[in-house]
Design a protein around this motif. Structure first.
Motif, PDB file in Angstrom:
ATOM      1  N   ALA A   1       0.815  -1.474  -0.007  1.00 32.03           N
ATOM      2  CA  ALA A   1      -0.001   0.089  -0.590  1.00 32.03           C
ATOM      3  C   ALA A   1       0.972   1.548   0.020  1.00 32.03           C
TER       4      ALA A   1
ATOM      5  N   TYR B   1       2.033   1.567  -3.286  1.00 33.06           N
ATOM      6  CA  TYR B   1       1.332   2.193  -4.383  1.00 33.06           C
ATOM      7  C   TYR B   1       0.583   3.417  -3.760  1.00 33.06           C
ATOM      8  N   GLU B   2       0.539   3.491  -3.093  1.00 31.56           N
ATOM      9  CA  GLU B   2       0.414   5.904  -2.356  1.00 31.56           C
ATOM     10  C   GLU B   2       1.302   6.379  -3.106  1.00 31.56           C
ATOM     11  N   ASN B   3       2.752   6.130  -2.312  1.00 30.90           N
ATOM     12  CA  ASN B   3       3.780   7.225  -2.866  1.00 30.90           C
ATOM     13  C   ASN B   3       4.914   7.000  -4.145  1.00 30.90           C
TER      14      ASN B   3
ATOM     15  N   TYR C   1       4.071   4.962  -7.167  1.00 39.69           N
ATOM     16  CA  TYR C   1       3.139   4.614  -8.018  1.00 39.69           C
ATOM     17  C   TYR C   1       3.818   4.021  -9.229  1.00 39.69           C
TER      18      TYR C   1
ATOM     19  N   TRP D   1       5.576   0.942  -8.684  1.00 38.31           N
ATOM     20  CA  TRP D   1       4.405  -0.173  -8.362  1.00 38.31           C
ATOM     21  C   TRP D   1       4.119  -1.479  -9.074  1.00 38.31           C
TER      22      TRP D   1
END
Length: 54
Positions: A5, A8-10, A12, A15
């Protein structure tokens, strides 16, 4: 730990490159080295008087 996560959030772009090999395929997650750094703040000092239960 929420590492997927976090990526994914920081991060991308990274990811997207590894999402299919994260826990399958090349198993990037299981081969990762993780360093943890902690900062601790002690708010109260004192004694704990607790006996062990058998």
């Amino acid at each position: 730990m929420g590492l997927g996560a976090f990526l994914y959030e920081n991060h991308y772009g990274l990811w997207k490159k590894i999402e299919n090999n994260w826990d399958k395929g090349e198993n990037i997650f299981s081969k990762s080295q993780i360093n943890v750094h902690a900062t601790v703040l002690i708010r109260r000092i004192g004694n704990i008087n607790q006996s062990e239960k058998e």
